[in-house]
Write a protein that holds these residues in place. Sequence first.
Motif, PDB file in Angstrom:
ATOM      1  N   GLN A  42      -1.090   4.897  -1.299  1.00 41.04           N
ATOM      2  CA  GLN A  42      -1.135   5.300   0.063  1.00 41.04           C
ATOM      3  C   GLN A  42      -1.869   6.684   0.327  1.00 41.04           C
ATOM      4  OE1 GLN A  42       2.558   5.727   2.113  1.00 41.04           O
ATOM      5  NE2 GLN A  42       1.840   5.021   4.020  1.00 41.04           N
ATOM      6  N   LYS A  43      -1.490   7.539  -0.545  1.00 42.15           N
ATOM      7  CA  LYS A  43      -2.311   9.026  -0.344  1.00 42.15           C
ATOM      8  C   LYS A  43      -3.789   8.841  -0.495  1.00 42.15           C
ATOM      9  CE  LYS A  43       1.466  11.559  -2.113  1.00 42.15           C
ATOM     10  NZ  LYS A  43       2.172  12.549  -3.205  1.00 42.15           N
ATOM     11  N   GLU A  44      -4.320   7.879  -1.313  1.00 40.82           N
ATOM     12  CA  GLU A  44      -5.634   7.695  -1.538  1.00 40.82           C
ATOM     13  C   GLU A  44      -6.614   7.009  -0.386  1.00 40.82           C
ATOM     14  OE1 GLU A  44      -7.701   9.436  -3.995  1.00 40.82           O
ATOM     15  OE2 GLU A  44      -5.957  10.482  -4.424  1.00 40.82           O
TER      16      GLU A  44
ATOM     17  N   LEU B 244      -5.176 -15.204  -1.599  1.00 44.05           N
ATOM     18  CA  LEU B 244      -5.384 -14.212  -2.685  1.00 44.05           C
ATOM     19  C   LEU B 244      -6.750 -13.934  -2.745  1.00 44.05           C
ATOM     20  CD1 LEU B 244      -3.165 -15.951  -5.535  1.00 44.05           C
ATOM     21  CD2 LEU B 244      -2.481 -14.031  -3.777  1.00 44.05           C
ATOM     22  N   ASP B 245      -7.781 -14.631  -2.074  1.00 47.37           N
ATOM     23  CA  ASP B 245      -9.122 -14.430  -2.124  1.00 47.37           C
ATOM     24  C   ASP B 245      -9.048 -12.865  -1.115  1.00 47.37           C
ATOM     25  OD1 ASP B 245      -9.991 -16.305  -3.533  1.00 47.37           O
ATOM     26  OD2 ASP B 245     -10.449 -17.607  -1.795  1.00 47.37           O
ATOM     27  N   ASN B 246      -8.078 -12.797  -0.274  1.00 46.44           N
ATOM     28  CA  ASN B 246      -8.246 -11.365   0.495  1.00 46.44           C
ATOM     29  C   ASN B 246      -6.968 -10.492   0.200  1.00 46.44           C
ATOM     30  OD1 ASN B 246      -9.362  -9.936   2.584  1.00 46.44           O
ATOM     31  ND2 ASN B 246      -8.126 -10.698   4.247  1.00 46.44           N
ATOM     32  N   THR B 247      -6.817 -10.441  -0.890  1.00 48.53           N
ATOM     33  CA  THR B 247      -5.595  -9.868  -1.229  1.00 48.53           C
ATOM     34  C   THR B 247      -5.710  -9.437  -2.944  1.00 48.53           C
ATOM     35  OG1 THR B 247      -3.995 -11.149  -0.152  1.00 48.53           O
ATOM     36  CG2 THR B 247      -3.040  -9.788  -1.619  1.00 48.53           C
ATOM     37  N   ILE B 248      -5.351  -8.062  -2.980  1.00 49.04           N
ATOM     38  CA  ILE B 248      -5.406  -7.515  -4.281  1.00 49.04           C
ATOM     39  C   ILE B 248      -4.036  -7.663  -5.100  1.00 49.04           C
ATOM     40  CG2 ILE B 248      -5.631  -5.517  -5.519  1.00 49.04           C
ATOM     41  CD1 ILE B 248      -7.898  -4.549  -3.361  1.00 49.04           C
ATOM     42  N   VAL B 249      -3.859  -8.340  -5.944  1.00 50.63           N
ATOM     43  CA  VAL B 249      -2.601  -8.584  -6.521  1.00 50.63           C
ATOM     44  C   VAL B 249      -2.463  -7.922  -8.092  1.00 50.63           C
ATOM     45  CG1 VAL B 249      -0.568 -10.047  -7.168  1.00 50.63           C
ATOM     46  CG2 VAL B 249      -2.269 -10.547  -5.296  1.00 50.63           C
ATOM     47  N   TYR B 250      -1.346  -7.067  -8.230  1.00 50.82           N
ATOM     48  CA  TYR B 250      -0.987  -6.676  -9.636  1.00 50.82           C
ATOM     49  C   TYR B 250       0.524  -6.863  -9.687  1.00 50.82           C
ATOM     50  CZ  TYR B 250      -5.417  -4.118  -9.813  1.00 50.82           C
ATOM     51  OH  TYR B 250      -6.818  -3.708  -9.773  1.00 50.82           O
TER      52      TYR B 250
ATOM     53  N   ILE C 205      -1.918   7.132 -16.954  1.00 53.91           N
ATOM     54  CA  ILE C 205      -3.306   6.598 -17.557  1.00 53.91           C
ATOM     55  C   ILE C 205      -3.468   5.308 -16.636  1.00 53.91           C
ATOM     56  CG2 ILE C 205      -4.742   5.880 -19.336  1.00 53.91           C
ATOM     57  CD1 ILE C 205      -2.968   7.969 -20.933  1.00 53.91           C
ATOM     58  N   ILE C 206      -2.393   4.386 -16.762  1.00 53.40           N
ATOM     59  CA  ILE C 206      -2.598   3.086 -16.281  1.00 53.40           C
ATOM     60  C   ILE C 206      -2.673   3.069 -14.841  1.00 53.40           C
ATOM     61  CG2 ILE C 206      -1.203   0.866 -15.653  1.00 53.40           C
ATOM     62  CD1 ILE C 206       0.116   1.326 -18.647  1.00 53.40           C
ATOM     63  N   PHE C 207      -1.859   4.098 -14.071  1.00 54.40           N
ATOM     64  CA  PHE C 207      -1.888   4.113 -12.651  1.00 54.40           C
ATOM     65  C   PHE C 207      -3.406   4.759 -12.158  1.00 54.40           C
ATOM     66  CE2 PHE C 207       2.847   4.332 -11.938  1.00 54.40           C
ATOM     67  CZ  PHE C 207       2.869   2.963 -12.382  1.00 54.40           C
ATOM     68  N   LYS C 208      -3.884   5.940 -12.924  1.00 56.49           N
ATOM     69  CA  LYS C 208      -5.151   6.191 -12.562  1.00 56.49           C
ATOM     70  C   LYS C 208      -6.291   5.381 -12.772  1.00 56.49           C
ATOM     71  CE  LYS C 208      -8.475  10.005 -13.138  1.00 56.49           C
ATOM     72  NZ  LYS C 208      -9.445   9.129 -12.370  1.00 56.49           N
ATOM     73  N   GLN C 209      -6.258   4.471 -13.741  1.00 56.83           N
ATOM     74  CA  GLN C 209      -7.248   3.439 -13.812  1.00 56.83           C
ATOM     75  C   GLN C 209      -7.166   2.424 -12.739  1.00 56.83           C
ATOM     76  OE1 GLN C 209     -10.243   3.091 -16.126  1.00 56.83           O
ATOM     77  NE2 GLN C 209     -10.366   1.589 -14.723  1.00 56.83           N
ATOM     78  N   LEU C 210      -5.943   1.945 -12.466  1.00 57.92           N
ATOM     79  CA  LEU C 210      -5.672   0.956 -11.438  1.00 57.92           C
ATOM     80  C   LEU C 210      -6.228   1.407 -10.035  1.00 57.92           C
ATOM     81  CD1 LEU C 210      -2.316  -0.486 -12.054  1.00 57.92           C
ATOM     82  CD2 LEU C 210      -4.424  -1.791 -12.369  1.00 57.92           C
ATOM     83  N   LEU C 211      -5.924   2.724  -9.969  1.00 58.73           N
ATOM     84  CA  LEU C 211      -6.296   3.283  -8.529  1.00 58.73           C
ATOM     85  C   LEU C 211      -8.019   3.432  -8.575  1.00 58.73           C
ATOM     86  CD1 LEU C 211      -5.445   4.933  -6.133  1.00 58.73           C
ATOM     87  CD2 LEU C 211      -5.484   7.169  -7.512  1.00 58.73           C
ATOM     88  N   ASP C 212      -8.412   3.733  -9.517  1.00 60.34           N
ATOM     89  CA  ASP C 212     -10.098   3.641  -9.712  1.00 60.34           C
ATOM     90  C   ASP C 212     -10.360   2.233  -9.482  1.00 60.34           C
ATOM     91  OD1 ASP C 212      -9.921   6.426  -9.918  1.00 60.34           O
ATOM     92  OD2 ASP C 212     -10.391   6.126 -12.029  1.00 60.34           O
TER      93      ASP C 212
ATOM     94  N   ILE D  17      -9.055  -0.299  -7.638  1.00 63.05           N
ATOM     95  CA  ILE D  17      -8.804  -0.714  -6.402  1.00 63.05           C
ATOM     96  C   ILE D  17      -9.899   0.022  -5.503  1.00 63.05           C
ATOM     97  CG2 ILE D  17      -7.013  -0.715  -4.550  1.00 63.05           C
ATOM     98  CD1 ILE D  17      -4.818  -1.178  -6.578  1.00 63.05           C
ATOM     99  N   LYS D  18     -10.074   1.050  -5.872  1.00 62.18           N
ATOM    100  CA  LYS D  18     -11.085   1.871  -4.815  1.00 62.18           C
ATOM    101  C   LYS D  18     -12.230   1.066  -4.980  1.00 62.18           C
ATOM    102  CE  LYS D  18      -9.379   6.778  -4.704  1.00 62.18           C
ATOM    103  NZ  LYS D  18      -9.474   7.912  -5.380  1.00 62.18           N
ATOM    104  N   SER D  19     -12.861   0.906  -6.011  1.00 60.07           N
ATOM    105  CA  SER D  19     -14.140   0.199  -6.544  1.00 60.07           C
ATOM    106  C   SER D  19     -14.052  -1.099  -5.677  1.00 60.07           C
ATOM    107  CB  SER D  19     -14.068  -0.040  -7.936  1.00 60.07           C
ATOM    108  OG  SER D  19     -15.315  -0.628  -8.237  1.00 60.07           O
ATOM    109  N   ILE D  20     -13.023  -1.880  -5.738  1.00 61.57           N
ATOM    110  CA  ILE D  20     -12.784  -3.392  -4.966  1.00 61.57           C
ATOM    111  C   ILE D  20     -12.925  -3.087  -3.622  1.00 61.57           C
ATOM    112  CG2 ILE D  20     -11.171  -5.085  -4.685  1.00 61.57           C
ATOM    113  CD1 ILE D  20     -10.113  -4.947  -7.537  1.00 61.57           C
TER     114      ILE D  20
END
Length: 188
Positions: free
Chosen positions: A22-24, A100-106, A174-181, A183-186
């Motif tokens: 949310q912050k990003e 799910l085509d319009n949703t990012i899911v983890y 580390i995991i969260f930083k990679q996931l954040l990157d 998601i931003k890319s997607i």
Amino acid sequence: MKNILILGTCRTGKTTFSKMLQKELDNYQILEVDSIISALQRTFDDIEVGFIHDNLENNKLTEFISILIEKFQVRLGNEYGFIINSDSILPEDLIKYFDLDNTIVYYFVSSKLTVDEIVQNCRNYDNLNQWTTKRTDEQLSNHLKIAKNFEIKVIEQCKKYNIECIDTSHNREIIFKQLLDDIKSILN
């Protein structure tokens, strides 16, 4: 705008990661499913919407959340998105009610940690506002044993439906930083 679902078992960092997102991300709001369930259960006596540990025969939680999001987006338009955070939605229910085509899911799990290790982490890191601090070690252990059974289903169903399941037992930052990157890319 794609919605983002951060799902999985309790004490895996879903809320922490949702707040990071949310912050990003501009125009995204967190929808904390636990708060919705609690409000519905306190308002209505015989509601078929509940937590996974409620063991409801016909839990309509996933369908309800899907309709709620759909209605919000009709009213607000596609310029706003939601970060939906829950520990009570199984992948088999998710695929029935969400596009799910319009949703990012983890899905987040902590399969490399024992119940005792999670209890100790709660005692070491949780703040006084969190529900875990209002439980004895025994109560918390019992709750986490149910969560561990749910976790087995989540992992199996993620494999079956090809949904990303991430173990956050260790190296969360580390995991969260990679996931954040990711998601931003997607989203870009």
